[in-house]
Design an enzyme around this catalytic site. Structure first.
Site, short mmCIF file in Angstrom:
data_model
loop_
_atom_site.label_atom_id
_atom_site.label_comp_id
_atom_site.label_asym_id
_atom_site.label_seq_id
_atom_site.Cartn_x
_atom_site.Cartn_y
_atom_site.Cartn_z
N HIS A 94 -33.84 18.15 45.86
CA HIS A 94 -33.45 19.53 45.55
C HIS A 94 -34.47 20.11 44.57
O HIS A 94 -34.76 19.50 43.54
CB HIS A 94 -32.06 19.56 44.92
CG HIS A 94 -31.69 20.92 44.39
ND1 HIS A 94 -31.85 22.07 45.12
CD2 HIS A 94 -31.18 21.32 43.19
CE1 HIS A 94 -31.45 23.11 44.40
NE2 HIS A 94 -31.05 22.68 43.23
N HIS A 96 -36.25 24.08 42.95
CA HIS A 96 -36.37 25.52 42.89
C HIS A 96 -37.86 25.85 43.04
O HIS A 96 -38.38 26.69 42.30
CB HIS A 96 -35.84 26.07 41.56
CG HIS A 96 -34.37 25.91 41.36
ND1 HIS A 96 -33.61 26.83 40.70
CD2 HIS A 96 -33.52 24.94 41.77
CE1 HIS A 96 -32.34 26.42 40.68
NE2 HIS A 96 -32.26 25.27 41.30
N ASP A 119 -45.57 21.27 62.80
CA ASP A 119 -45.85 19.84 62.68
C ASP A 119 -44.68 19.10 62.01
O ASP A 119 -44.53 17.88 62.20
CB ASP A 119 -47.10 19.60 61.80
CG ASP A 119 -48.39 19.74 62.58
OD1 ASP A 119 -48.39 19.56 63.81
OD2 ASP A 119 -49.43 20.03 61.94
N HIS A 168 -30.32 30.68 45.78
CA HIS A 168 -30.40 29.50 44.94
C HIS A 168 -31.77 28.81 45.04
O HIS A 168 -32.67 29.08 44.25
CB HIS A 168 -29.25 28.57 45.32
CG HIS A 168 -29.13 27.34 44.49
ND1 HIS A 168 -27.99 26.59 44.42
CD2 HIS A 168 -30.02 26.71 43.69
CE1 HIS A 168 -28.17 25.56 43.61
NE2 HIS A 168 -29.39 25.62 43.15
N TYR A 226 -49.96 11.09 66.14
CA TYR A 226 -50.64 11.33 64.88
C TYR A 226 -50.48 10.10 63.99
O TYR A 226 -49.45 9.46 63.99
CB TYR A 226 -50.02 12.56 64.19
CG TYR A 226 -50.68 12.91 62.88
CD1 TYR A 226 -51.77 13.77 62.83
CD2 TYR A 226 -50.23 12.35 61.69
CE1 TYR A 226 -52.39 14.09 61.63
CE2 TYR A 226 -50.85 12.65 60.48
CZ TYR A 226 -51.93 13.53 60.45
OH TYR A 226 -52.53 13.82 59.26
#
Lengths: 229, 229, 229, 229
Positions: A94, A96, A119, A168, A226
Site C-alpha cells: 500500500h 500513496h 506488459d 486515497h 520474456y
C-alpha cells in the site's frame, strides 16, 4: 520461527524507499505464509530507516497478533480482507505514491495507453467507489478491503495486480511481497506516463486490444517468452 | 574473442541506469561488429546491477546465437532488422524512458521546438504507425523493426537517430552503442522540454528551418565546429 | 544555556535540505521555549552546509537578540507574530518549496482532494490576501505574520498547520521545530498531488467530509490510532 | 598567471552539474578579469567530470586565445559581446536548463508571479527575438550576443541578470562566475514555478509592483537587509 517471512517483508518495506514510493511512513508491505496461515506486516508509524526485521508483526488471518510487540500497520484489516479474498496472492503493498494517488484523488482509472502498462496490467487500473458514511464509521479499513474486492468482481486479481482507492491511494499485490512492491513501482511509472499522454493528446484512446494482449502474453501465462525461462 | 564488443555493450547498458532512462529491466542496448557480422545484446530480464560483461549475448545477423548461455533480449529481432536496414549505424538503444514514451503513447511526433533538439536531430522525431493485428501475430518484434524502417523511408537514420514506436516506446541509434545511449538521453530531455512548450504555448510552431539547419550543422557534417574536432 | 533548543533548530534547518524543500538559502526553521520565553532561529543567508548549532540566534519574544553574533533570518518578525498569536505551536518552518509556492503564486488554496491531505490537514490549505502597499512599507515581515493570523480567524492553527502567503510561499508549524518541517514536507507532497488532480480532472470536488474527518481523526485527537501510541 | 581566474571558472562549471543545470556538455560558464582584459571560458565539448582547471581557456576581449591548447566553447563570441556591452558583469553562464528552456522554446517571457522571482530579478525574464537568416549565416554566436544586448536596451543587466534566447536556451550573469551560476539556478526554479502557476491559474496576473520592488530591495541596493551584510 517466522524469521524468513519477516526478513522478506522487512526487505520489501525498505524497497519502498529505494524506489521512491513513500514519503515519511506512508506505505506498508505485507506477506503471507498460506501454509501456516499467518501474515507479516510492518508496524505502524515506524520510520523505514529504523525498522528491523524483528519488528515485523505476525498475525493470523483473523487479525490476532501471533508474534510482535508493536502495533501493526493501521491498514492491516485491508490487507487481511485482500488475502482472504484473493487466494493466489502472497504479498500486498500500500502506498500513496505520487502519480498513482493523483489518479485515485482525481477519480479516474488509469487507461492503458501503452505497452509498458500492458506488459504488467491486462487493462486499465480499476478505481473503487468512495466508501459510504456508515462503512467509514463501522470499520474503515475493513471496508476499504471490501470495496477493492467488490471492484474486482469479474476480474482476475493477478491479471491486474493493482487498484486505486477513490480519494486515497493505491494497493498493489503479487505472488510475493517483492513482486507487490515491483507492481507498485510499475503502477507509479504507468500513472506518470498516462498523465503525460492526457496532457499531450487529451483525446487519446486506449492501446488497441490485440497489442495489449500480445504484450501481456509476452511476460505472463503459458506462452511468455520474456526473461530467462 | 568478442570481449571488447561485449565490454562496450555492457557499459552502455549500465549507462541506461546512470542516465535514469530505465525502470527495472525495461531497456536494452546492442552493438554490431560489421566486419565479423555479429551483434552483441543484453540478455532478457537480467537486472542491470547483476549484469556481467560475459553475459552479453553474441548473435549473427540472422539471429543465431554465436556465444552466450542466456536468452537474448526479447527485442533482439527488432535490433536485427534495424542493423540490416540502416547500414551506417553500429549501436541501438531501446527504452521506455518516461517523456519519450508519453509522446509514443500519445500518438504524437516530437516537434522540433528548439536548438537543443536541432543540435542532435535534424527535424521532428518520427512516430511509426501501430502494428496491424496480423503483424503482431506473425512476428511482433520483427515487424516492430519493419515499421521503423518503413517510417524512415526517405529519411537518413543518422540525421534523425531516434524514433517513437506508437503505443510503445523509443529506439535510438548511433555510430556506437555509447552514442545510441546518448541519443536516448537527448531524446528524453527533448521530449520533456517539448511537453513543457505545449503546456506554455499550445500554438507554438517549429523552430525556423534556417536555425534548425545551423544548429545541426554546428555539431554534424563537414562544417561542424563544436567540440575538440 | 540554550544549547538543546539550538541543536534542535539547527537539525530542523538541515532537514530542509534532506527533504529537498529549499534551494540555496531560501528557507528557515525556528523553535520556541515558552517557559523561558525565547525563540531560536536560523541566521540570515548562511548556507545550510556551513551552518553550525552555535550560530542559531536566540531572541526574546519582542525580537531582541539574547544570544548570537549574526543577524537573524530576515523573516524573524513573521515568526514572532505567529508564536505570539498561536499559543500552542512550538516550531515554524518557512519555505519556497516548489509546488506549495506554485499555489501561493497562483492565488489558489490547495483543496483537500484526498486522504494524504486529510491525514494531516483538516481542510483546504488557506491562502492569505496580498499585503497592502502601506503594510509593505510599514513593516513587511510583521504584516506577513498579521495576515496569516487574520486568515486563521476562526480556524485552529493545529488543525491546519500550514498556510500559503499570496504571491510568496508557505509557512508550516507544529508542536516542535521537527514537526513543522515534516508539515512543510507533507504540504509540498499534497500540493504536487493536487496539481496533478487538477490536470487529470479539472472538475474534481473535495474529498467527502466524512472521509476527511475520519482520516484526520485516525492520526490526531483523542481517538487517534495511527503509530505506536 | 591566470590560475585564480581559471580555478574560479572551473569550479563554477562544476557547479552546473551540482545544481542539475546541464545534461552531457550542454552548458558553459565564463569569467572576466577586467583589469587584465581577459576572459576565461570552458573548452568546447569536454565532459565536466574530466575538466581540469588548467584546461580553462584564456582569451582577450577580441577573442584571441592568450592561454590554452583546446578550442574554447563554441558560444565564446556570445560571451564576448555580453562582456563588452554589459560593463558591470564579471561572470556569464549559458545553459539549456529544462524549465527555462521550455519558456525560451515556447516564445514566452517568464512573468514575475512571486517573491522568489522578485528577490532576484526586478521584473519578467526578457525573451529575445529570433535571429534573422542573414544573422545566422554571418555569425551565429556573435549575433546571439547582439540580440541579447538589443533586448536589454533600457534595462539594467544587473537588475535582471538573465535572458531567454528565443528557441534556444538561457544566459544568466552576475558579478562573478559563481553568481552567474546561482542566477541560472534561480532562473530554473522560477521558470518551473511559473509553469505551475500557469497550469493552476491560467489567468494569473503578475505580482503587484510594490511587492516586487520591496522584495528586490530586501536583497539588492542601498537598503538591502538580507544576509550578513
Amino acid at each position: 520461527m517466522y524469521s524468513e517471512l519477516k526478513q522478506q517483508v522487512w526487505q520489501a518495506n525498505l524497497d519502498l524507499v529505494k524506489y521512491s514510493l513513500v514519503t515519511l511512513t506512508w506505505g506498508n508491505v505485507s506477506g503471507i505464509d498460506r501454509e501456516r496461515r499467518v501474515i507479516a506486516i510492518k508496524p505502524s508509524g515506524i520510520p523505514y530507516e529504523e525498522l528491523k526485521p524483528a519488528q515485523i508483526i505476525i498475525l493470523d488471518l483473523d487479525g490476532k497478533i501471533v508474534e510482535g510487540s508493536l502495533k501493526p500497520s493501521s491498514d492491516t484489516s485491508t490487507h487481511l480482507v485482500l488475502y482472504n479474498s484473493f487466494q493466489d496472492i502472497a504479498g500486498i503493498t500500500h502506498t500513496h505514491s505520487e502519480y498513482a494517488t493523483m489518479f485515485a484523488q482525481a477519480g479516474s482509472e488509469i487507461p492503458c495507453f501503452g505497452t509498458t502498462h500492458a506488459d504488467h496490467f491486462k487493462g486499465a487500473i480499476p478505481l473503487t467507489r468512495f466508501l459510504a458514511e456508515n462503512e467509514v464509521e463501522e470499520n474503515y479499513e475493513k471496508f476499504t478491503g471490501k470495496i477493492i474486492v467488490e471492484r474486482f468482481n469479474g476480474l482476475n486479481p493477478l491479471d491486474i495486480p493493482a487498484v486505486l482507492v477513490a480519494g486515497h491511494g493505491a494497493f498493489a499485490w503479487g505472488k510475493s511481497p517483492q513482486e507487490s512492491v515491483k507492481n507498485s513501482l510499475i503502477l507509479e511509472k504507468v500513472a506518470k506516463m498516462a498523465l503525460g499522454v492526457m496532457l499531450i493528446n487529451p483525446q487519446q484512446k486506449d492501446l488497441p486490444d490485440y497489442i495489449l494482449k500480445k504484450h501481456y502474453g509476452r511476460k505472463h501465462g503459458p506462452n511468455a517468452y520474456y526473461g530467462q525461462d
